[in-house]
Scaffold this active site. Structure first.
Site, PDB file in Angstrom:
ATOM      1  N   HIS A 130       0.644  -1.069  -0.590  1.00 50.71           N
ATOM      2  CA  HIS A 130      -0.039   0.514  -0.343  1.00 50.71           C
ATOM      3  C   HIS A 130       0.562   1.476   0.520  1.00 50.71           C
ATOM      4  O   HIS A 130       1.503   1.762   0.757  1.00 50.71           O
ATOM      5  CB  HIS A 130      -1.062   0.323   1.610  1.00 50.71           C
ATOM      6  CG  HIS A 130      -1.920  -0.896   1.383  1.00 50.71           C
ATOM      7  ND1 HIS A 130      -3.224  -1.048   0.550  1.00 50.71           N
ATOM      8  CD2 HIS A 130      -1.913  -2.314   2.294  1.00 50.71           C
ATOM      9  CE1 HIS A 130      -3.965  -2.682   1.228  1.00 50.71           C
ATOM     10  NE2 HIS A 130      -3.140  -2.523   1.396  1.00 50.71           N
TER      11      HIS A 130
ATOM     12  N   HIS B 289      -0.374  -6.784  -5.512  1.00 53.13           N
ATOM     13  CA  HIS B 289      -0.520  -7.600  -4.163  1.00 53.13           C
ATOM     14  C   HIS B 289       0.122  -8.762  -5.329  1.00 53.13           C
ATOM     15  O   HIS B 289      -0.189  -8.733  -6.793  1.00 53.13           O
ATOM     16  CB  HIS B 289      -1.949  -8.346  -4.242  1.00 53.13           C
ATOM     17  CG  HIS B 289      -2.352  -9.711  -4.200  1.00 53.13           C
ATOM     18  ND1 HIS B 289      -2.507 -10.750  -5.261  1.00 53.13           N
ATOM     19  CD2 HIS B 289      -1.868 -10.580  -3.370  1.00 53.13           C
ATOM     20  CE1 HIS B 289      -3.129 -12.148  -4.932  1.00 53.13           C
ATOM     21  NE2 HIS B 289      -2.168 -12.081  -3.320  1.00 53.13           N
TER      22      HIS B 289
ATOM     23  N   ASN C   3       1.757 -13.059  -5.146  1.00 54.20           N
ATOM     24  CA  ASN C   3       1.308 -14.505  -4.273  1.00 54.20           C
ATOM     25  C   ASN C   3       1.804 -15.727  -5.223  1.00 54.20           C
ATOM     26  O   ASN C   3       1.832 -15.582  -6.637  1.00 54.20           O
ATOM     27  CB  ASN C   3      -0.028 -15.003  -4.390  1.00 54.20           C
ATOM     28  CG  ASN C   3      -0.239 -16.559  -3.508  1.00 54.20           C
ATOM     29  OD1 ASN C   3       0.226 -16.850  -3.553  1.00 54.20           O
ATOM     30  ND2 ASN C   3      -0.138 -16.716  -2.466  1.00 54.20           N
TER      31      ASN C   3
ATOM     32  N   GLY D 246      -5.442 -19.959  10.941  1.00 63.07           N
ATOM     33  CA  GLY D 246      -4.291 -19.525  10.820  1.00 63.07           C
ATOM     34  C   GLY D 246      -3.936 -18.373  10.906  1.00 63.07           C
ATOM     35  O   GLY D 246      -4.676 -18.121  12.243  1.00 63.07           O
TER      36      GLY D 246
END
Length: 304
Positions: free
Chosen positions: A98, A108, A110, A261
């Site tokens: 950000h 983003h 991954n 998690g």
């Protein structure tokens, strides 16, 4: 052919986290990442690295995790009954950035690997990942460059790879209740095991290594652009879409929260500041209106 080698994947992921953090620190020029190592009682753990209040980045989180268990959670075997009764390992690097300046897009990325084993049976494994871009102010040249980088890294793996994973990204990062995409997309892939292991791993590495190559030039180009309260307010309003998507639709967030998690790592993607405004509509003829009209819908950014 190449047999699945989880240790080799783990070594790459840990190095990728280090490389991306070093690259982001160079881009920021002021702040550095704090490191938080954690353990998971059921097996495994991870390293969360967070940069806050930098010169360029308001918050950047880069998380590595490697978790394992004796049996798959029920939520994971519901649509994959062949995984029942298998032990599993899941590992990956995920990040969300950000920026402070509203003219720099949020992003983003991954990359992840999953393997499930059972005595006397072949392991079940796959790769997943991708990267996507969420601009607040519309610069078509940035978006074209981003998608060209994505297409270039896909090219060695076949001409069909970029359009397939670009379309998947557009469909995945979509907010049905808003009728708009979260941003301008990029790449998204999952369940990748149709090539031999080595080629699948090579592709995952290409995506991971290609992220900063795609993002850094945009940051460099926009980080010194002057902005005021109007642009900052719009950035904070649009960040709300990020929160809405991650908490309502994102599979990784939901899976992590539903399976116990590590909450701090899962919610590391949340922007530090955000605002909502009732029935907001951008003023006609403004850059804000152009974002809505031209950018928040799937399209071929590389068409001539």
């Amino acid at each position: 052919m190449g047999l699945p080698n989880a240790e080799e994947v783990k070594a790459f992921l840990m190095q990728l986290q280090a490389n991306i953090c070093a690259g982001l620190e160079r881009l920021d020029g002021q702040a550095s990442f704090a490191t938080d190592s954690w353990q998971r009682a059921e097996g495994g753990g991870g390293i969360s690295r967070v940069l806050t209040d930098g010169a360029v980045f308001e918050q950047a989180g880069v998380n590595f995790s490697h978790v394992m268990g004796a049996s798959m959670p029920a939520s994971a075997t519901a649509h994959r009954p062949e995984l029942a009764g298998r032990s599993f390992e899941a590992m990956g690097v995920s990040l969300v950035i950000h920026p402070k300046n509203p003219y720099i897009p949020t992003t983003h990325a991954n990359v992840r690997f999953f393997i499930a084993r059972k005595e006397g049976a072949d392991p079940v494994w796959w790769f997943g990942g991708g990267f996507d871009l969420t601009p607040y102010y519309p610069f078509e040249s940035d978006v074209k460059e981003w998608h060209q980088s994505a297409k270039d890294l896909c090219a060695p793996f076949g001409n069909e790879v970029y359009p397939k994973y670009k379309e998947w990204c557009d469909k995945y990062f979509f907010l049905p209740h808003r009728g708009e995409t979260r941003g301008v997309g990029g790449l998204f892939f999952d369940d990748l095991n149709h090539w031999e292991f080595d080629k699948c791993f090579d592709y995952m590495q290409a995506v991971g290594n290609g992220f900063l190559t795609a993002y850094a030039p945009i940051v460099e180009r926009r980080k010194d652009t002057a902005y005021g309260e109007r642009e900052r307010d719009f950035q904070l309003y649009r960040r709300g879409r990020y929160v809405e998507f991650n908490l309502v639709y994102d599979r990784g967030t939901l899976f992590g929260l539903q399976t116990g998690g590590r909450t701090e790592s899962i919610l590391m993607s949340m922007p530090p500041l955000v605002r909502w405004q009732y029935a907001y509509s951008p003023e006609a003829g403004t850059p804000e209106a152009e974002l809505y009209e031209r950018f928040l819908k799937p399209q071929d950014w590389l068409a001539d």
